[in-house]
Design a protein around this motif. Structure first.
Motif, short mmCIF file in Angstrom:
data_model
loop_
_atom_site.label_atom_id
_atom_site.label_comp_id
_atom_site.label_asym_id
_atom_site.label_seq_id
_atom_site.Cartn_x
_atom_site.Cartn_y
_atom_site.Cartn_z
N SER A 1 23.97 49.19 21.23
CA SER A 1 24.19 49.83 19.90
C SER A 1 23.59 48.59 18.92
CB SER A 1 25.72 49.86 19.37
OG SER A 1 26.23 48.69 19.86
N ASP A 2 22.83 47.65 19.42
CA ASP A 2 22.47 46.40 18.75
C ASP A 2 21.19 45.77 19.34
OD1 ASP A 2 22.13 44.30 16.96
OD2 ASP A 2 24.06 43.37 17.27
N SER A 3 20.21 46.06 18.79
CA SER A 3 18.90 45.92 19.28
C SER A 3 18.44 44.19 19.23
CB SER A 3 17.75 46.55 19.09
OG SER A 3 17.34 46.62 17.44
N SER A 4 19.27 43.64 18.45
CA SER A 4 19.12 42.16 17.99
C SER A 4 19.76 41.36 18.98
CB SER A 4 19.36 42.13 16.63
OG SER A 4 20.94 42.24 16.66
N VAL A 5 20.47 42.00 19.77
CA VAL A 5 21.09 40.73 20.93
C VAL A 5 20.47 41.01 22.22
CG1 VAL A 5 23.33 40.26 21.86
CG2 VAL A 5 23.41 40.99 19.33
N ARG A 6 20.44 40.27 23.10
CA ARG A 6 19.61 40.25 24.35
C ARG A 6 20.59 39.68 25.23
NH1 ARG A 6 13.01 39.52 23.92
NH2 ARG A 6 12.63 41.43 22.60
N VAL A 7 20.63 40.12 26.44
CA VAL A 7 21.36 39.49 27.64
C VAL A 7 20.33 39.18 28.66
CG1 VAL A 7 23.36 39.93 29.29
CG2 VAL A 7 23.76 40.61 26.81
N VAL A 8 20.56 38.13 29.35
CA VAL A 8 19.86 37.78 30.54
C VAL A 8 20.71 37.69 31.78
CG1 VAL A 8 18.20 36.46 31.75
CG2 VAL A 8 18.10 36.51 29.06
N VAL B 1 23.12 31.08 21.71
CA VAL B 1 23.19 31.46 23.12
C VAL B 1 24.63 31.20 23.57
CG1 VAL B 1 22.65 30.53 25.45
CG2 VAL B 1 20.94 30.61 23.84
N ARG B 2 25.13 32.08 24.26
CA ARG B 2 26.60 32.26 24.62
C ARG B 2 26.78 32.81 25.94
NH1 ARG B 2 28.83 37.12 24.16
NH2 ARG B 2 27.99 38.67 23.01
N THR B 3 27.73 32.40 26.68
CA THR B 3 28.07 33.13 28.01
C THR B 3 28.52 34.67 27.63
OG1 THR B 3 30.19 32.38 28.01
CG2 THR B 3 28.24 31.01 29.08
N VAL B 4 28.10 35.64 28.61
CA VAL B 4 28.77 36.85 28.62
C VAL B 4 29.53 37.21 29.84
CG1 VAL B 4 28.02 39.33 28.64
CG2 VAL B 4 26.52 37.64 27.37
N ASP B 5 30.83 37.55 29.43
CA ASP B 5 31.70 37.95 30.69
C ASP B 5 31.25 39.20 31.22
OD1 ASP B 5 34.29 39.65 31.68
OD2 ASP B 5 34.86 37.23 31.27
N PRO B 6 31.22 39.36 32.55
CA PRO B 6 30.99 40.59 33.25
C PRO B 6 31.41 41.82 32.67
CG PRO B 6 31.12 38.78 34.69
CD PRO B 6 31.61 38.22 33.50
N ASP B 7 32.64 41.81 32.01
CA ASP B 7 33.62 42.97 31.59
C ASP B 7 32.78 43.37 30.31
OD1 ASP B 7 35.42 42.66 33.61
OD2 ASP B 7 36.84 41.51 32.36
N GLU B 8 31.98 42.68 29.58
CA GLU B 8 31.26 43.00 28.68
C GLU B 8 29.92 44.07 28.96
OE1 GLU B 8 30.40 40.33 25.26
OE2 GLU B 8 31.32 38.95 26.41
N ASP C 1 29.10 46.86 30.32
CA ASP C 1 28.81 48.07 29.91
C ASP C 1 28.24 48.36 28.49
OD1 ASP C 1 30.31 48.78 32.32
OD2 ASP C 1 32.49 49.12 31.35
N ASP C 2 28.36 47.23 27.83
CA ASP C 2 27.82 47.72 26.16
C ASP C 2 26.24 47.23 26.39
OD1 ASP C 2 30.29 48.12 25.11
OD2 ASP C 2 30.52 46.09 24.66
N TYR C 3 25.77 46.99 27.60
CA TYR C 3 24.05 46.45 27.70
C TYR C 3 23.50 47.58 28.95
CZ TYR C 3 25.54 42.48 24.99
OH TYR C 3 26.31 41.60 24.25
N VAL C 4 22.13 47.68 28.71
CA VAL C 4 21.61 47.97 29.75
C VAL C 4 20.22 47.49 29.98
CG1 VAL C 4 22.28 50.49 29.05
CG2 VAL C 4 20.25 49.68 27.76
N ALA C 5 19.59 47.89 31.11
CA ALA C 5 18.41 47.16 31.42
C ALA C 5 17.11 47.48 30.28
CB ALA C 5 17.97 47.55 32.81
N VAL C 6 16.34 46.47 29.84
CA VAL C 6 15.42 46.70 29.18
C VAL C 6 14.24 47.59 29.64
CG1 VAL C 6 13.28 45.75 27.80
CG2 VAL C 6 15.49 44.66 27.90
N GLU C 7 13.95 48.64 29.12
CA GLU C 7 12.77 49.49 29.72
C GLU C 7 11.74 49.15 30.09
OE1 GLU C 7 10.80 53.86 28.59
OE2 GLU C 7 11.48 52.62 27.00
N ASN C 8 11.35 49.04 31.37
CA ASN C 8 9.94 48.45 31.69
C ASN C 8 9.22 49.53 32.46
OD1 ASN C 8 9.82 48.29 34.63
ND2 ASN C 8 11.67 46.97 34.42
N PHE C 9 8.12 49.53 32.32
CA PHE C 9 7.16 50.64 33.08
C PHE C 9 6.81 50.31 34.35
CE2 PHE C 9 7.43 51.21 28.50
CZ PHE C 9 7.41 52.62 28.49
#
Length: 329
Positions: free
Chosen positions: A197-204, A238-245, A247-255
């Motif tokens: 829901s927020d394209s301005s946030v990326r998770v690695v 930059v911040r850590t992300v808890d694995p429980d979060e 579900d709000d993220y998806v893999a960036v589309e790559n071709f």
């Protein structure tokens, strides 16, 4: 025997670094860690954030940090030089202050000989600038220098790129020979995610490929990617992300779509590689994907570099492209 280490156990124990987390929970003290990711994933941003945090926490002596920067333009070099200078750390860059890439190995070996590697941290960004990753002999020799360095108590963090073409299961694969994977203590491959829901946030997602210590299988970091943000603003986000979060993220589309890649390769091998649009339409039908996706895959892997590209074309009569597979290393 003059090469025997009998009687040297106390000395070796005194020189050995404790295997404990140094940068975040996954980059260990006294180890060689390799991190692979696609360009613009954010691996350098996150590693620099972790490095500065470790210095601030007193885990690392900044005067014993050496950031080998061979992957930046003038602006990026200046920004990182300022950030490291402000905390008292060192940056090395080819072509500046007479530093050459060969000096990196010379300095590492000198530190081993002088027993001064313990407590130091070397960041190599990127590894392909320090050695030829496609040359097994040169890569193996460089990896052995790194092995000597960490055995003397130093810590090495190397950054590298993944290939454009993934493994058969669609996951990313590293560039170069297997020597780094074999000789380094830990290897992580990073994948970029984005918020639904927020394209301005990326998770690695840093996914463990190899480890020797009790480091985690996966670690996740988020950062702001709004247009117009400065590098410093992204760094402090930059911040850590808890694995429980997650579900709000998806893999960036790559071709790098394995089914389409396979379809195109088989069509070319069967002699049906004539005409870009014709080949694209056939591949889309075989792989059951849209023509847009098939065209992106076809274009993405067209070129001359093995390990990066899968096919190239010759221009025939009437300007029609004739595709051929290129040999892979």
């Amino acid at each position: 025997m003059r090469f025997s280490l009998r009687g040297k156990a106390d000395e070796l124990e005194a020189r050995a670094a404790d295997t404990k987390p140094l940068l975040g929970p996954f980059i260990m003290d006294g180890q060689a860690t390799m991190i692979y990711a696609a360009p613009n994933t954010g691996k350098t941003l996150i590693v620099l954030h972790l490095l500065l945090a470790a210095i601030e926490q007193g885990l690392v002596d900044p005067n014993r940090v050496f950031y080998f920067n061979a992957d930046d333009g003038s602006q990026g070099l200046a920004v990182k030089a300022r950030l490291l200078q402000d905390v008292g750390a060192h940056m090395l860059a080819p072509g500046h202050r007479t530093f050459r890439i060969a000096h990196l190995v010379e300095t590492m070996l000198q530190a081993v000989d002088e027993d001064s590697a313990r407590g130091t941290v070397i960041v190599i960004d990127t590894l392909k600038k320090a050695t030829d990753l496609m040359d097994k002999k040169r890569t193996s020799e460089f990896a052995q220098v790194c092995r000597q360095y960490v055995m003397a108590g130093g810590t090495i963090i190397a950054l590298g790129h993944t290939r454009k073409n993934p493994k058969a299961d669609g996951t990313a694969q590293y560039q170069g020979t297997t020597d780094i994977l074999e000789d380094f203590d830990a290897v992580y491959i990073a994948q970029l995610l984005k918020a639904k829901s927020d394209s301005s946030v990326r998770v690695v997602d840093f996914n463990m490929e190899k480890r020797r210590a009790d480091s985690p299988d996966n670690v996740f970091y988020a950062y702001a990617a709004d247009a117009g943000l400065s590098y410093e603003e992204k760094l402090v986000s930059v911040r850590t992300v808890d694995p429980d979060e997650l579900d709000d993220y998806v893999a960036v589309e790559n071709f790098s779509h394995p089914a389409v890649m396979s379809a195109i390769s088989e069509l070319i091998q069967a002699g049906e590689g004539e005409g870009q649009m014709a080949l694209m339409r056939k591949a889309a039908k075989v792989a059951a994907v849209s023509e847009r996706v098939a065209l992106r895959v076809l274009q993405e892997f067209t070129g001359t570099t093995p390990g990066v590209h899968l096919w190239n074309f010759r221009t025939g009569a009437r300007g029609v492209r004739r595709y051929d597979l290129i040999p892979q290393d």
